[in-house]
Enzyme design. Structure first.
Site, mmCIF file in Angstrom:
data_model
loop_
_atom_site.group_PDB
_atom_site.id
_atom_site.type_symbol
_atom_site.label_atom_id
_atom_site.label_comp_id
_atom_site.label_asym_id
_atom_site.label_seq_id
_atom_site.Cartn_x
_atom_site.Cartn_y
_atom_site.Cartn_z
ATOM 1 N N SER A 1 0.825 -1.222 0.000
ATOM 2 C CA SER A 1 0.000 0.000 0.000
ATOM 3 C C SER A 1 0.853 1.265 0.000
ATOM 4 O O SER A 1 0.538 2.237 -0.701
ATOM 5 C CB SER A 1 -0.959 0.002 1.186
ATOM 6 O OG SER A 1 -0.270 -0.224 2.395
ATOM 7 N N HIS B 1 -1.954 -8.815 2.251
ATOM 8 C CA HIS B 1 -1.579 -7.531 2.874
ATOM 9 C C HIS B 1 -2.684 -7.143 3.860
ATOM 10 O O HIS B 1 -2.955 -7.889 4.791
ATOM 11 C CB HIS B 1 -1.361 -6.514 1.740
ATOM 12 C CG HIS B 1 -0.773 -5.205 2.158
ATOM 13 N ND1 HIS B 1 0.003 -5.031 3.269
ATOM 14 C CD2 HIS B 1 -0.857 -3.963 1.582
ATOM 15 C CE1 HIS B 1 0.370 -3.759 3.367
ATOM 16 N NE2 HIS B 1 -0.143 -3.088 2.359
ATOM 17 N N HIS C 1 5.994 -12.508 7.890
ATOM 18 C CA HIS C 1 6.175 -11.128 7.415
ATOM 19 C C HIS C 1 7.348 -11.078 6.449
ATOM 20 O O HIS C 1 8.309 -11.846 6.589
ATOM 21 C CB HIS C 1 6.441 -10.175 8.586
ATOM 22 C CG HIS C 1 6.205 -8.745 8.225
ATOM 23 N ND1 HIS C 1 7.183 -7.952 7.688
ATOM 24 C CD2 HIS C 1 5.082 -7.995 8.286
ATOM 25 C CE1 HIS C 1 6.667 -6.756 7.449
ATOM 26 N NE2 HIS C 1 5.398 -6.745 7.800
ATOM 27 N N ARG D 1 3.450 -4.153 16.902
ATOM 28 C CA ARG D 1 2.061 -3.693 16.772
ATOM 29 C C ARG D 1 1.121 -4.768 17.311
ATOM 30 O O ARG D 1 0.062 -4.467 17.845
ATOM 31 C CB ARG D 1 1.743 -3.385 15.297
ATOM 32 C CG ARG D 1 2.636 -2.306 14.701
ATOM 33 C CD ARG D 1 2.436 -2.176 13.204
ATOM 34 N NE ARG D 1 2.756 -3.414 12.504
ATOM 35 C CZ ARG D 1 2.522 -3.634 11.210
ATOM 36 N NH1 ARG D 1 1.959 -2.681 10.477
ATOM 37 N NH2 ARG D 1 2.842 -4.774 10.644
HETATM 38 C C1 LIG Z 1 3.205 -11.835 4.935
HETATM 39 C C2 LIG Z 1 3.642 -12.799 3.863
HETATM 40 C C3 LIG Z 1 2.866 -12.508 2.579
HETATM 41 C C4 LIG Z 1 5.143 -12.605 3.613
HETATM 42 O O1 LIG Z 1 5.493 -13.386 2.499
HETATM 43 P P1 LIG Z 1 7.011 -13.743 2.192
HETATM 44 O O2 LIG Z 1 7.875 -12.565 2.410
HETATM 45 O O3 LIG Z 1 7.040 -14.376 0.855
HETATM 46 O O4 LIG Z 1 7.314 -14.801 3.358
HETATM 47 P P2 LIG Z 1 8.420 -15.921 3.401
HETATM 48 O O5 LIG Z 1 9.632 -15.535 2.651
HETATM 49 O O6 LIG Z 1 8.572 -16.307 4.830
HETATM 50 O O7 LIG Z 1 7.706 -17.116 2.571
HETATM 51 C C5 LIG Z 1 8.373 -18.337 2.337
HETATM 52 C C6 LIG Z 1 7.329 -19.433 2.243
HETATM 53 O O8 LIG Z 1 6.672 -19.548 3.505
HETATM 54 C C7 LIG Z 1 5.289 -19.483 3.305
HETATM 55 N N1 LIG Z 1 4.644 -18.782 4.419
HETATM 56 C C8 LIG Z 1 4.880 -17.511 4.821
HETATM 57 N N2 LIG Z 1 4.033 -17.193 5.825
HETATM 58 C C9 LIG Z 1 3.267 -18.259 6.033
HETATM 59 C C10 LIG Z 1 2.173 -18.515 6.892
HETATM 60 N N3 LIG Z 1 1.704 -17.600 7.726
HETATM 61 N N4 LIG Z 1 1.594 -19.729 6.839
HETATM 62 C C11 LIG Z 1 2.048 -20.672 5.994
HETATM 63 N N5 LIG Z 1 3.059 -20.483 5.134
HETATM 64 C C12 LIG Z 1 3.650 -19.287 5.157
HETATM 65 C C13 LIG Z 1 5.123 -18.656 2.052
HETATM 66 O O9 LIG Z 1 3.829 -18.845 1.460
HETATM 67 C C14 LIG Z 1 6.257 -19.165 1.196
HETATM 68 O O10 LIG Z 1 5.851 -20.400 0.654
HETATM 69 P P3 LIG Z 1 6.276 -20.802 -0.846
HETATM 70 O O11 LIG Z 1 7.756 -20.928 -0.802
HETATM 71 O O12 LIG Z 1 5.537 -22.080 -1.071
HETATM 72 O O13 LIG Z 1 5.818 -19.693 -1.753
HETATM 73 C C15 LIG Z 1 3.418 -14.288 4.343
HETATM 74 O O14 LIG Z 1 4.097 -14.500 5.548
HETATM 75 C C16 LIG Z 1 1.935 -14.633 4.481
HETATM 76 O O15 LIG Z 1 1.300 -15.028 3.505
HETATM 77 N N6 LIG Z 1 1.380 -14.497 5.747
HETATM 78 C C17 LIG Z 1 -0.031 -14.735 5.947
HETATM 79 C C18 LIG Z 1 -0.832 -13.536 5.489
HETATM 80 C C19 LIG Z 1 -0.620 -12.345 6.417
HETATM 81 O O16 LIG Z 1 -0.679 -12.469 7.618
HETATM 82 N N7 LIG Z 1 -0.435 -11.158 5.815
HETATM 83 C C20 LIG Z 1 -0.284 -9.928 6.562
HETATM 84 C C21 LIG Z 1 1.126 -9.463 6.586
HETATM 85 S S1 LIG Z 1 1.331 -8.038 7.607
#
Ligand SMILES: CC(C)(COP(=O)(O)OP(=O)(O)OC[C@H]1O[C@@H](n2cnc3c(N)ncnc32)[C@H](O)[C@@H]1OP(=O)(O)O)[C@@H](O)C(=O)NCCC(=O)NCCS
Length: 459
Positions: free
Chosen positions: A263, A293, A339, A348
């Site tokens: 965002s 997000h 994250h 937070r």
């Molecule tokens: C926030 C988010 C998008 C960050 O993504 P990212 O930077 O790619 O995170 P990572 O590098 O740790 O991801 C590596 C792997 O772990 C997985 N992973 C990350 N968070 C996860 C979670 N909460 N549950 C399960 N798997 C998760 C990813 O999907 C990725 O899988 P892949 O290799 O099959 O694509 C991710 O942690 C997520 O999807 N969290 C849940 C949604 C969420 O809470 N969003 C709000 C963020 S403030």
């Protein structure tokens, strides 16, 4: 036009407004005085060090969402992977110590906005002044109200939010000034005016969406003597003073999380083309609406309710652990965990957890969230994919809103969006003050990257 109340409330706590002349410099005067020095500093910094190499980029980063590449400037906040967010150098507990607080001890988003834009701590009087300024700008043009009234009730609240902010483009002082051919040096001034107008109008937009979609469509009036959180709460239809304090805290901590998140980056990117603050923020809101997000706060609640139904009152650690594994094994993420930058519990999250501990330690959903906090990091670590097994901001926010009766989870990201405006608009104003360039990174096709990689690996 929607009308605002002319009836003044009896001045009370530190955030009540007094009708009198203000003597302290306003936010615009404070920032305006900084502009020549700011612009000069950036100019000479670039001139002296412009060719210094500050990062290198791997192929993995090009395909991996540009994670970690240092290539943006964001003045309001910096995110440390271990420690979490600092707003102009201050942690959340430090913000709570330094900024003027409500009678209930919570910081006000108006104070944070001042801090993010200027790097200075405002006085109570200056915060009151800003609250009054924002309330005075709150009226919505008729066409925006009418547009919201005509939208289908089942259109997601975030889509409605984005449409309303886009429709406010009709009010843009920046767009009109640009069309008149105003001098570049004045861009920040019109961006500032649009930003404050926009912030002032967000409580009515958000509440109108809430009242239209979930209630009877009737809307109260803005109280010109109340602060931002109080007005937002009463427009939504919530009078409980603890809820008002929750709104103040919520709006403060969701505002800014450095510049690279979807965002913030989108608002900045669109703004870099000199689109108005309305169009820029609307673009950012569209990004916030994504489930990875901002919409994660809605996803968390929906997931929690499914969990509650599935376990039938058994909140033991072993049952929750099994449910977590079921989620992961079905190829879904645990919403509210992980994250892109953070590698520890999000401060937070902690701020919201502390709020719950102070106000409703025995609430069933809070206890459930607390048990998940005990179990999920271990499960995610064992699962072995995510780089960060700890909870983020979205993991907690919905439960607080549920407690006070704001139960409609599909509205939650709208509240996040109102708050996010407090973080991204200061940067947009600063971008215009220092004359930031239009954003235009370089892209290659996979074929072209193959050639580049072959060349780099030969060296
Ligand atoms: C926030 C988010 C998008 C960050 O993504 P990212 O930077 O790619 O995170 P990572 O590098 O740790 O991801 C590596 C792997 O772990 C997985 N992973 C990350 N968070 C996860 C979670 N909460 N549950 C399960 N798997 C998760 C990813 O999907 C990725 O899988 P892949 O290799 O099959 O694509 C991710 O942690 C997520 O999807 N969290 C849940 C949604 C969420 O809470 N969003 C709000 C963020 S403030």
């Amino acid at each position: 036009m929607l009308h605002v109340s002319k009836v003044a409330r009896v001045p009370g706590g530190p955030v009540r407004l007094l009708s009198r002349f203000y003597s302290a410099p306003t936010l615009k005067e404070t920032f305006g005085a900084q502009v020549p020095r700011l612009a000069d500093e950036v100019r000479s910094f670039k001139k002296e060090h412009g060719k210094t190499v500050i990062d290198h980029v791997t192929l993995e980063q090009a395909y991996g969402g540009m994670r970690g590449i240092k290539s943006m400037v964001w003045e309001g906040s910096v995110l440390d992977p271990e420690e979490g967010i600092r707003f102009r150098g201050l942690t959340i507990p430090e913000v709570k110590k330094k900024l003027p607080l409500s009678a209930g001890g919570e910081p006000l988003p108006e104070g944070l906005f001042w801090l993010l834009l200027t790097g200075e701590i405002p006085s109570e009087e200056q915060v009151r002044q800003l609250s009054a300024d924002l309330a005075a700008r709150s009226e919505l043009p008729e066409h925006v109200s009418a547009t919201l009234d005509q939208l289908p009730r089942d259109l997601h609240p975030m889509a409605q939010f984005s449409i309303a902010v886009t429709a406010l483009e009709s009010e843009s002082k920046f767009a009109k000034a640009y069309a008149r051919g105003v001098n570049k040096s004045e861009y920040w001034d019109y961006t500032f005016e649009d930003s404050l107008d926009l912030l002032g109008k967000l409580p009515l937009i958000a509440s109108k969406i809430y009242r239209n979609v979930f209630k009877d469509g009737k809307l109260g009036k803005v109280d010109l003597t109340a602060d931002y959180g109080a007005n937002l709460s009463s427009l939504l239809g919530f009078a409980n003073e603890d809820f008002v304090d929750l709104m103040r805290l919520y709006l403060t901590i969701h505002s800014d999380h450095e510049g690279g998140n979807v965002s913030a980056h989108t608002t900045h990117l669109v703004g870099s083309a000199l689109s108005s603050p309305y169009l820029s923020l609307a673009a950012g809101l569209n990004g916030l609406a994504g489930p990875l997000h901002g919409r994660a706060n809605q996803e968390v609640l929906e997931w929690l309710f499914k969990l509650r139904d599935a376990v039938g009152g058994d909140y033991s650690r072993s049952t929750i652990e099994k449910y977590l594994w079921d989620t992961l094994n079905s190829g879904r993420v645990i919403p509210g965990y992980g994250h892109a930058v953070l590698r520890k519990t999000d401060p937070r999250y902690t701020a919201q957890r502390e709020f719950a501990q102070r106000h409703f330690p025995d609430y069933e959903l809070f206890k459930l969230v607390s048990t998940i906090y005990e179990v999920a990091p271990g499960v995610l670590t064992k699962h072995g994919k995510t780089k960060n097994p700890w909870p983020n901001v979205d993991s907690h926010s919905g439960v607080l809103l549920q407690y006070y009766g704001l139960t409609e989870a599909s509205f939650y990201t709208v509240l996040f969006g109102v708050s996010r405006a407090f973080g991204v608009l200061p940067q947009l104003i600063t971008d215009r003050a220092v004359g930031m360039s239009i954003e235009r990174p370089k892209s290659f096709s996979t074929e072209k990257y193959r050639q580049l990689v072959a060349l780099c690996e030969k060296r």
